[in-house]
Design a protein around this motif. Structure first.
Motif, PDB file in Angstrom:
ATOM      1  N   PHE A   1      -6.375  -1.394  -5.820  1.00  0.00           N
ATOM      2  CA  PHE A   1      -7.586  -0.826  -5.232  1.00  0.00           C
ATOM      3  C   PHE A   1      -7.283   0.610  -4.819  1.00  0.00           C
ATOM      4  O   PHE A   1      -6.300   0.862  -4.117  1.00  0.00           O
ATOM      5  CB  PHE A   1      -8.008  -1.604  -3.981  1.00  0.00           C
ATOM      6  N   ARG A   2      -8.124   1.525  -5.206  1.00  0.00           N
ATOM      7  CA  ARG A   2      -8.012   2.907  -4.749  1.00  0.00           C
ATOM      8  C   ARG A   2      -8.988   3.106  -3.590  1.00  0.00           C
ATOM      9  O   ARG A   2     -10.194   2.950  -3.757  1.00  0.00           O
ATOM     10  CB  ARG A   2      -8.315   3.887  -5.876  1.00  0.00           C
ATOM     11  N   ILE A   3      -8.466   3.439  -2.419  1.00  0.00           N
ATOM     12  CA  ILE A   3      -9.273   3.682  -1.226  1.00  0.00           C
ATOM     13  C   ILE A   3      -9.331   5.183  -0.995  1.00  0.00           C
ATOM     14  O   ILE A   3      -8.289   5.841  -0.836  1.00  0.00           O
ATOM     15  CB  ILE A   3      -8.665   2.991   0.011  1.00  0.00           C
TER      16      ILE A   3
ATOM     17  N   THR B   1      -2.039  -2.419  -3.891  1.00  0.00           N
ATOM     18  CA  THR B   1      -1.805  -3.263  -5.056  1.00  0.00           C
ATOM     19  C   THR B   1      -1.616  -4.697  -4.597  1.00  0.00           C
ATOM     20  O   THR B   1      -0.758  -4.982  -3.756  1.00  0.00           O
ATOM     21  CB  THR B   1      -0.579  -2.787  -5.845  1.00  0.00           C
ATOM     22  N   VAL B   2      -2.424  -5.576  -5.147  1.00  0.00           N
ATOM     23  CA  VAL B   2      -2.396  -6.989  -4.789  1.00  0.00           C
ATOM     24  C   VAL B   2      -1.953  -7.777  -6.014  1.00  0.00           C
ATOM     25  O   VAL B   2      -2.473  -7.569  -7.116  1.00  0.00           O
ATOM     26  CB  VAL B   2      -3.781  -7.472  -4.320  1.00  0.00           C
TER      27      VAL B   2
ATOM     28  N   TRP C   1      -3.810  -1.832   5.744  1.00  0.00           N
ATOM     29  CA  TRP C   1      -4.745  -1.940   4.631  1.00  0.00           C
ATOM     30  C   TRP C   1      -4.527  -3.223   3.839  1.00  0.00           C
ATOM     31  O   TRP C   1      -5.349  -3.578   2.995  1.00  0.00           O
ATOM     32  CB  TRP C   1      -4.612  -0.738   3.708  1.00  0.00           C
ATOM     33  N   CYS C   2      -3.412  -3.907   4.100  1.00  0.00           N
ATOM     34  CA  CYS C   2      -3.083  -5.136   3.375  1.00  0.00           C
ATOM     35  C   CYS C   2      -3.316  -6.393   4.195  1.00  0.00           C
ATOM     36  O   CYS C   2      -3.022  -7.496   3.726  1.00  0.00           O
ATOM     37  CB  CYS C   2      -1.613  -5.100   2.937  1.00  0.00           C
TER      38      CYS C   2
ATOM     39  N   SER D   1       0.843  -1.195   0.000  1.00  0.00           N
ATOM     40  CA  SER D   1       0.000   0.000   0.000  1.00  0.00           C
ATOM     41  C   SER D   1       0.872   1.237   0.000  1.00  0.00           C
ATOM     42  O   SER D   1       1.968   1.250   0.573  1.00  0.00           O
ATOM     43  CB  SER D   1      -0.924  -0.003   1.219  1.00  0.00           C
ATOM     44  N   ILE D   2       0.428   2.272  -0.645  1.00  0.00           N
ATOM     45  CA  ILE D   2       1.115   3.559  -0.683  1.00  0.00           C
ATOM     46  C   ILE D   2       0.088   4.668  -0.507  1.00  0.00           C
ATOM     47  O   ILE D   2      -1.091   4.513  -0.854  1.00  0.00           O
ATOM     48  CB  ILE D   2       1.897   3.772  -1.991  1.00  0.00           C
ATOM     49  N   ARG D   3       0.535   5.778   0.027  1.00  0.00           N
ATOM     50  CA  ARG D   3      -0.334   6.947   0.139  1.00  0.00           C
ATOM     51  C   ARG D   3      -0.347   7.689  -1.187  1.00  0.00           C
ATOM     52  O   ARG D   3       0.682   7.854  -1.838  1.00  0.00           O
ATOM     53  CB  ARG D   3       0.144   7.874   1.257  1.00  0.00           C
TER      54      ARG D   3
END
Length: 867
Positions: free
Chosen positions: A814-816, A776-777, A831-832, A766-768
């Motif tokens: 995924f965009r959160i 990204t999975v 988040w992962c 996950s990145i900000r």
């Protein structure tokens, strides 16, 4: 000039006669209130009852609906003001006595009507007292039942004996919260000479057909406005002028002394046509009606209208009879959902909330909402938003799932209710169909009513005589249909799939969802499959200890008969058995999404024989296990994302055809769909090492295709790509531009309960990003229905996709969207983690840090959307 003042503040509420079970001292309550409201919302705002949406609190407030309540306020009157004075009640729920200065001025018996009360001779100089006493609606309904006789009803509550929202007494998705109060505005109106009483615009549009068969852009329109005028005392001899204006054209007519009705007509040429949002624009035009006397403006009515041609086509053919919607001369496939009241207390539904919900409908590629007959006629804001957003509206008259008395005071109430609402709503271009009832005709045929009724009326007079007559008289440009379901002939079974519209409930109640494929209907106006609300919605309503299928509080939030067992049956046919409540929650949400996607794709693949799919249901009114795509707190469930994909304008779906498989390409757009499709039969057996290596290709091929506008094409899948000689773990991968949101779809030959022999594995990072978090999975194995439950970390978060399936080596981001992205936010790796990130067969230890790609060549294509 007319003057209207809304009476919003300065009200008090007290229990005029508290029912057994009321708190001690309730008789002395005198609580401040605003209007619109209902008693429950006033009690909540004053801390006198606990939130009935939480835990088992629903059971603690039944005394509220069994009590009598008094709303009271004052208004002032200037003795020098000689104008006629009227009290206007846009909605009183339901059995009410209105008094001014202690004198009774009106009694009401219908939640769904508006009332105007002339109080000119009842008011006094200075302060005037206004009270509204809301009587026990159950007592009233029981009195009607005693007089008219018992009517069949699957709900023990007497909802069909009073003109009140049926689901207010509880439904298989809603709580029993019997409300009372001025749920719509109350105002005081003053005028001299005359005012507009009713304005009834009938709009006829003819679309100009394009020579190339494309969508028409413009047309001709005729606006006929019928007006009824109320004259003040002493004004009968005045001559009045009525003027209508629209699109730069106007027309005026005189109302001679004593006359109270008039018609004015405007014809417009070359007007822009209104379309559903998936077909074109939604131009709206201001229609203004003005009443004048001696050049002085007395009153005005102004609404936005649109010009569109609509036709319902129940035409006989070799297969039975169709049920096709045609907009501006173009036959369409209806991609819809059923709509219920968005809150048990409609007075607190704001325009912003409606905009959010209706935007969720259009974002899911829906083009129609059916306003269901057990709820309410929605607010003006609802239909105005549908006009501007391009959402068609199918409007039920308010009858649902019961026999209704045809004698006595109810018949007159139904007639006035229908007249009120037809006139109020008929100017909306989004409104395309009036429907007589929900499941009442079906109930008479199949639910053992005939013996119970013993020849007595059960509501048929409403559906075949009264309601069509009201529509024909007041709104002749709009079609009427007798019921949902209905086959178009009173002598034909109402749920005959060869005719009209059907409801499909045997799948949820008795069968596996693959049995949708056994139906070959002309139009499906109800079908649905249950799943729980999102995690943060559920945990707002239940304590941690109550997150248990056997907990009484959880069962309070599952209203369907034997709902838990039906959910379990659905899981056992397809998915591994859950090991705990969290996994049950995830898997039942996924199974709901799969079930409805399966059904929609089957119905759409049947076009043009099947011309519509209306899912039960879009929304919920509280936190509950239900059929909804958007839960009671407004959060889209995985089902919503599945519907978004299944209702895409261009759909590719694998369907059984004659003992074999075919790729069915469905094109709802106005342009031909052309391209190339590649197919690969992939072997996932024996299970590949969990390292991201690509699956072996057993067979492959490609073909070119062209699907005409609003057409379908079926392409047989080659036999060598139909799992010949392979175990059920094989996967058919279909790739091509616009094939799906991701550019490819996967068809799994085996059920997950049989296919999954080793756990799924992924890596995630996950990145900000400026507006939230990207996760990204990357799949190391076959991964089905990857879901990111962002609301577990931030209840306000939203996520771009759900139910994503990946092949080994494929990635998805995924965009959160979340406010939890600053210094105090959860750690990025949160988040992962499982259970925020879940997939079928993915366990807590199956999520690893990003790893190198081990396949040959470049990594497989990133998958940007649900598949």
């Amino acid at each position: 000039m007319i003057e209207s003042t809304e009476l919003t503040s300065g009200w008090t509420v007290r229990p005029a006669s508290p029912a057994p079970g009321a708190p001690a001292g309730a008789k002395k309550w005198k609580l401040p209130a605003t209007v619109p409201s209902v008693v429950h919302t006033v009690l909540l705002e004053n801390g006198r009852i606990a939130d009935p949406y939480v835990g088992q609190n629903e059971e603690l407030q039944h005394w509220v609906g069994r009590s009598e309540w008094e709303y009271a306020t004052t208004f002032t009157h200037d003795p020098a003001d000689s104008r006629r004075t009227e009290l206007v009640f846009d909605g009183l729920d339901t059995v009410a006595v209105v008094r001014v200065n202690g004198q009774e001025v009106a009694r009401t018996f219908n939640q769904h009507r508006s009332y105007v009360v002339d109080v000119t001779d009842r008011i006094r100089a200075g302060a005037n007292d206004l009270t509204i006493t809301f009587l026990n609606v159950r007592d009233y309904a029981e009195g009607i039942r005693a007089a008219a006789g018992v009517q069949p009803n699957g709900n023990p509550e007497p909802f069909q004996y009073v003109r009140k929202s049926a689901c207010n007494f509880g439904w298989d998705w809603g709580p029993n919260l019997v409300t009372a109060g001025p749920w719509r505005p109350v105002s005081i109106r003053r005028y001299d000479t005359a005012r507009l009483h009713t304005v009834r615009p009938s709009i006829t549009t003819t679309a100009a057909q394009e020579p190339d068969g494309g969508l028409p852009a413009r047309g001709e329109a005729r606006i006929e406005v019928d007006v009824e005028v109320a004259r003040a005392a002493g004004a009968a001899a005045r001559e009045l002028t009525l003027t209508i204006e629209c699109g730069g054209r106007s027309a005026s007519v005189l109302l001679h002394p004593g006359s109270t009705t008039a018609r004015a007509v405007v014809e417009l040429s070359d007007v822009d046509l209104w379309w559903p949002h998936d077909m074109g624009e939604q131009p709206l035009f201001q229609l203004t009606v003005t009443l004048q006397a001696d050049g002085r403006r007395l009153d005005a009515w102004s609404k936005k209208i649109g010009f569109r041609q609509f036709e319902l086509k129940p035409e006989p053919d070799e297969a039975g009879s169709s049920f096709v919607f045609a907009i501006n001369g173009i036959d369409i496939f209806v991609k819809g959902a059923n709509w219920i009241p968005d809150d048990c207390f409609p007075s607190r539904i704001t325009e912003d909330r409606l905009r959010q919900r209706l935007t969720q409908a259009t974002a899911a590629n829906m083009n129609l909402l059916r306003v269901w007959g057990g709820g309410i006629y929605e607010s003006d804001a609802f239909y105005e938003l549908c006009d501007s957003l391009g959402l068609l509206v199918w409007q039920d008259f308010l009858f649902a799932c019961a026999g209704y008395p045809e004698e006595g005071p109810l018949y007159d109430e139904v007639a006035r209710e229908a007249q009120d609402n037809v006139v109020r709503l008929m100017h909306h271009p989004s409104l395309v169909l009036w429907n007589g009832n929900n499941e009442c005709i079906w109930g008479f045929w199949d639910w053992n009513w005939k013996q119970e009724l013993d020849g007595r009326g059960w509501g048929r007079r409403y559906y075949t005589d009264l309601l069509p007559a009201v529509v024909a008289e007041l709104d002749p440009a709009r079609p009427y249909w007798a019921g949902s379901p209905y086959s178009g002939d009173p002598e034909r079974h109402p749920n005959d799939p060869r005719h009209g519209n059907v409801h499909i409930w045997d799948v949820w109640n008795q069968d596996d969802y693959v049995r949708y494929a056994d139906w070959n209907p002309r139009f499906v106006s109800e079908f649905g499959y249950q799943g729980p609300p999102n995690w943060s919605t559920l945990t707002r309503a239940l304590e941690p200890a109550e997150l248990d299928l056997d907990a009484p509080a959880f069962q309070q939030h599952q209203k369907a008969e034997d709902g838990g067992a039906k959910l379990q049956r659905g899981l056992s046919a397809h998915l591994p058995m859950p090991s705990d409540f969290q996994e049950w929650h995830f898997l039942t949400q996924v199974n709901q999404a799969r079930a409805i996607k399966f059904g929609i794709e089957h119905f759409r693949a049947g076009w043009p024989r099947c011309a519509g799919s209306i899912v039960w249901q879009l929304n919920d009114c509280w936190p509950v296990v239900s059929w909804a795509a958007v839960d009671g707190d407004g959060r889209p469930k995985p089902l919503w994302f599945a519907i978004r994909e299944a209702y895409r304008p261009r759909l590719a779906t694998v369907q059984p055809r004659g003992g074999s498989l075919a790729l069915v390409l469905v094109n709802d757009s106005a342009r031909a769909w052309e391209g190339t499709v590649g197919l690969e039969l992939l072997s996932a057996w024996p299970p590949a090492a969990a390292d991201g290596r690509a699956l072996p290709v057993e067979a492959s091929g490609q073909f070119d295709f062209r699907v005409p506008p609003r057409g379908t094409v079926e392409v047989p899948v080659p036999l060598e790509m139909q799992e010949t000689g392979l175990p059920s773990a094989a996967v058919l991968a279909i790739r091509g531009a616009d094939i799906s949101g991701s550019g490819r779809l996967l068809y799994f030959f085996g059920e997950d309960k049989d296919r999954i022999t080793t756990p799924a594995r992924v890596t995630a990072r996950s990145i900000r990003v400026p507006d939230g978090i990207d996760v990204t999975v990357t799949a190391l194995t076959v991964v089905r229905d990857l879901v990111l439950q962002a609301d577990r970390l931030d209840p306000a978060a939203s996520v771009s996709d759900q139910c994503v399936s990946l092949l080994p080596g494929e990635s998805h981001t995924f965009r959160i969207t979340t406010v939890c992205a600053g210094e105090d936010s959860p750690a990025l790796e949160a988040w992962c983690r499982h259970p925020v990130l879940q997939a079928v067969g993915l366990k807590e230890d199956g999520i690893g840090a990003p790893a190198p790609y081990y396949g040959s060549g470049a990594p497989r294509q990133s998958v940007p959307g649900p598949v």
